[in-house]
Design an enzyme around this catalytic site. Structure first.
Site, PDB file in Angstrom:
ATOM      1  N   GLU A   1       1.248   4.303  -2.936  1.00  0.00           N
ATOM      2  CA  GLU A   1       2.045   3.492  -2.658  1.00  0.00           C
ATOM      3  C   GLU A   1       1.214   2.184  -2.605  1.00  0.00           C
ATOM      4  OE1 GLU A   1       5.222   3.533  -2.643  1.00  0.00           O
ATOM      5  OE2 GLU A   1       5.778   5.556  -2.054  1.00  0.00           O
TER       6      GLU A   1
ATOM      7  N   HIS B   1      10.160   4.686 -10.583  1.00  0.00           N
ATOM      8  CA  HIS B   1      11.148   3.753  -9.747  1.00  0.00           C
ATOM      9  C   HIS B   1      11.121   2.621 -10.457  1.00  0.00           C
ATOM     10  CE1 HIS B   1      10.840   6.827  -5.967  1.00  0.00           C
ATOM     11  NE2 HIS B   1      11.851   7.097  -6.842  1.00  0.00           N
TER      12      HIS B   1
ATOM     13  N   GLU C   1       9.796  -0.931  -8.916  1.00  0.00           N
ATOM     14  CA  GLU C   1       8.216  -1.090  -8.560  1.00  0.00           C
ATOM     15  C   GLU C   1       7.291  -1.266  -9.933  1.00  0.00           C
ATOM     16  OE1 GLU C   1       9.712   2.697  -5.610  1.00  0.00           O
ATOM     17  OE2 GLU C   1       7.816   3.022  -6.737  1.00  0.00           O
TER      18      GLU C   1
ATOM     19  N   HIS D   1       3.447   4.206  -7.341  1.00  0.00           N
ATOM     20  CA  HIS D   1       4.678   3.677  -6.536  1.00  0.00           C
ATOM     21  C   HIS D   1       4.484   2.433  -6.028  1.00  0.00           C
ATOM     22  CE1 HIS D   1       7.522   7.114  -7.013  1.00  0.00           C
ATOM     23  NE2 HIS D   1       6.235   7.686  -7.062  1.00  0.00           N
TER      24      HIS D   1
HETATM   25  N1  LIG Z   1       8.201   4.383  -4.071  1.00  0.00           N
HETATM   26  S1  LIG Z   1       8.935   4.995  -2.564  1.00  0.00           S
HETATM   27  O1  LIG Z   1      10.458   5.525  -3.203  1.00  0.00           O
HETATM   28  O2  LIG Z   1       9.331   3.916  -1.767  1.00  0.00           O
HETATM   29  N2  LIG Z   1       8.339   6.318  -1.913  1.00  0.00           N
HETATM   30  C1  LIG Z   1       8.322   7.493  -2.486  1.00  0.00           C
HETATM   31  C2  LIG Z   1       7.379   8.413  -1.718  1.00  0.00           C
HETATM   32  C3  LIG Z   1       7.240   9.850  -2.501  1.00  0.00           C
HETATM   33  C4  LIG Z   1       6.772  10.928  -1.438  1.00  0.00           C
HETATM   34  O3  LIG Z   1       6.837  10.747  -0.364  1.00  0.00           O
HETATM   35  O4  LIG Z   1       6.033  11.752  -2.333  1.00  0.00           O
HETATM   36  C5  LIG Z   1       9.944   7.984  -2.609  1.00  0.00           C
HETATM   37  O5  LIG Z   1      10.562   8.033  -1.649  1.00  0.00           O
HETATM   38  O6  LIG Z   1       9.875   8.796  -3.757  1.00  0.00           O
HETATM   39 ZN   LIG Z   2       8.771   4.720  -5.700  1.00  0.00          ZN
END
Ligand SMILES: NS(=O)(=O)N[C@@H](CCC(=O)O)C(=O)O
Ligand SMILES: [Zn+2]
Length: 324
Positions: free
Chosen positions: A277, A69, A72, A204
Site C-alpha cells: 500500500e 483498483h 489507485e 495498491h
Molecule cells: N488498496 S485497498 O483496497 O485500500 N486495500 C486492499 C488490501 C488488500 C489486502 O488486505 O490484502 C484491499 O482492500 O483490497
Molecule cells: Zn487497492
C-alpha cells in the site's frame, strides 16, 4: 483524462505508449505481450524483462501487478518507474544487471484499465474502485477484482455478495475477465509441473503498508501456511519495510479479506507475495489522489525494497536462514 494539474499521471493511452517505447528501445531485454482483454476490450499488457529475452531458461520469475483498483493511480506510476529502473539499469548498474541476468521480471502495469479510465473520464475523479463489468438484474456496475480470486472466495465475511458494494466479490471466482486473464497467465508459468514465478508484489494505495497472506484469517499458521512459510513472509516483509518506512503486517491485521490476490498467489500457487500500500499514510496526504508532484519521490522510495525482493527471489526462505 487527469485534471490538468495532475497531467504527469499516465492515462491508459500514455501508459501504452511508454510500454511500447520502452520495449522498442530495449529489444535485447524487454518484450511485451497481451495476456487478455478487459471487459470493455482494453489490452491487459505484460512486460517481460530479462537478459535471456529469447530463451526460456529455468530462472526464478518475479511478478509485479498494478492497479487492480481503479482510483489507485500512483501504482501505475510505480510500474512506469520499474520499467525505467530495470531497462535503464541493465548494463549500467551492476546490481540490476546481475538481477536481470539471473531472474525474469514480469510487470503487468495496469490490470484494470477500464476502471482507471472511467475514474478520470470526466476530468474530475470519481473515486472508482472496481472494474466496469455490468451485473445481471441490477444497474450496479463492477466487481472488486481483489475479492474475486479463487482461494477461499467469499469464505469469511471479507467481501460482499451485493453488486452495489465496493467490495463485491463477483458472481463466482474469476468471474471478472481481468482476474481470469491474470490468473491464467500465472498458471501458464507452471512449466514441467513447477511454478516458475517464486515471488510477487501487488501494488495498491494507500496507507504505506507491506501486507502478506493470509487475509481470510487472523491466524498466522493455517493449512497451507507453515511456521517457516509464515516467518519467511514476515521477515522479508520487515526487511523491505526497513528500506521504505512502510508498516509491515499480515493482511488480516488491517481487516479480514477473502478472495484476494495475496491469498490465491500463496494458497494456490505457493508464490511468496505481498500487497504494497503506497503513499500517503492517511487521507491527509491526499488519500487516493496525491498531487503529481509526489510521483518521483514516492516511486523511487520503493527502489531498495524491490531490489532486495528480487535478490531473495531464488530462495525466499534464505531470509530466515533456511533453504527451501
Ligand atoms: N488498496 S485497498 O483496497 O485500500 N486495500 C486492499 C488490501 C488488500 C489486502 O488486505 O490484502 C484491499 O482492500 O483490497
Ligand atoms: Zn487497492
Amino acid at each position: 483524462d487527469f485534471p490538468p494539474e495532475d497531467s504527469d499521471y499516465h492515462n491508459f493511452t500514455e501508459l501504452t505508449e511508454v510500454v511500447d517505447r520502452t520495449v522498442a528501445e530495449h529489444p535485447d531485454i524487454a518484450t511485451k505481450s497481451v495476456i487478455g482483454s478487459s471487459y470493455r476490450g482494453r489490452d491487459l499488457m505484460a512486460v517481460r524483462i530479462s537478459s535471456d529475452v529469447k530463451a526460456d531458461e529455468d530462472k526464478p520469475e518475479v511478478l509485479f501487478t498494478h492497479s487492480q483498483h481503479a482510483r489507485e493511480h500512483l501504482t501505475v506510476e510505480m510500474a512506469v518507474y520499474l520499467l525505467d529502473l530495470f531497462t535503464e539499469g541493465y548494463g549500467s548498474d551492476p546490481r540490476i544487471t546481475g538481477l536481470l541476468d539471473s531472474r525474469v521480471i514480469w510487470i503487468l502495469p495496469n490490470v484494470n484499465p477500464d476502471g482507471s479510465e472511467y475514474d478520470i473520464a470526466t476530468g474530475s475523479y470519481r473515486h472508482w474502485r472496481k472494474n466496469r463489468q455490468p451485473n445481471p438484474r441490477t444497474t450496479a456496475i463492477g466487481t472488486d477484482m481483489n475479492r474475486n480470486w479463487d482461494y477461499n472466495w467469499g469464505c469469511c465475511r471479507g467481501s460482499s455478495g451485493l453488486p452495489s458494494s465496493i467490495v463485491y466479490r463477483g458472481s463466482a471466482p474469476e468471474s471478472a475477465p481481468e482476474v481470469k486473464a491474470v490468473a491464467d497467465f500465472v498458471r501458464s508459468r507452471v512449466v514441467d509441473g513447477e511454478q516458475r514465478i517464486t515471488t510477487a508484489i501487488d501494488w495498491h494505495t494507500y496507507g504505506e503498508l507491506i501486507l502478506w497472506p493470509y487475509g481470510y484469517t487472523y491466524n498466522e499458521v493455517e493449512p497451507g501456511m507453515s511456521r517457516d512459510e509464515y516467518d519467511t513472509h514476515a521477515e522479508l516483509g520487515r526487511l523491505m519495510a526497513r528500506t521504505n518506512g512502510y508498516t509491515p503486517q499480515q493482511s488480516s491485521d488491517l481487516y479480514i479479506t477473502d478472495g484476494t490476490i495475496n491469498d490465491w498467489l500463496w494458497g494456490e500457487q505457493r508464490i511468496f507475495n505481498y500487497t504494497f500500500e503506497m503513499y500517503p499514510r492517511s487521507a491527509a496526504g491526499g488519500g487516493f489522489y496525491p498531487p503529481a508532484s509526489v510521483i518521483p519521490r514516492e516511486t523511487a522510495r520503493n527502489r531498495e525494497a524491490v531490489l532486495q525482493f528480487l535478490e531473495y527471489a531464488d530462495c525466499p526462505q534464505r531470509v530466515i536462514g533456511k533453504e527451501a
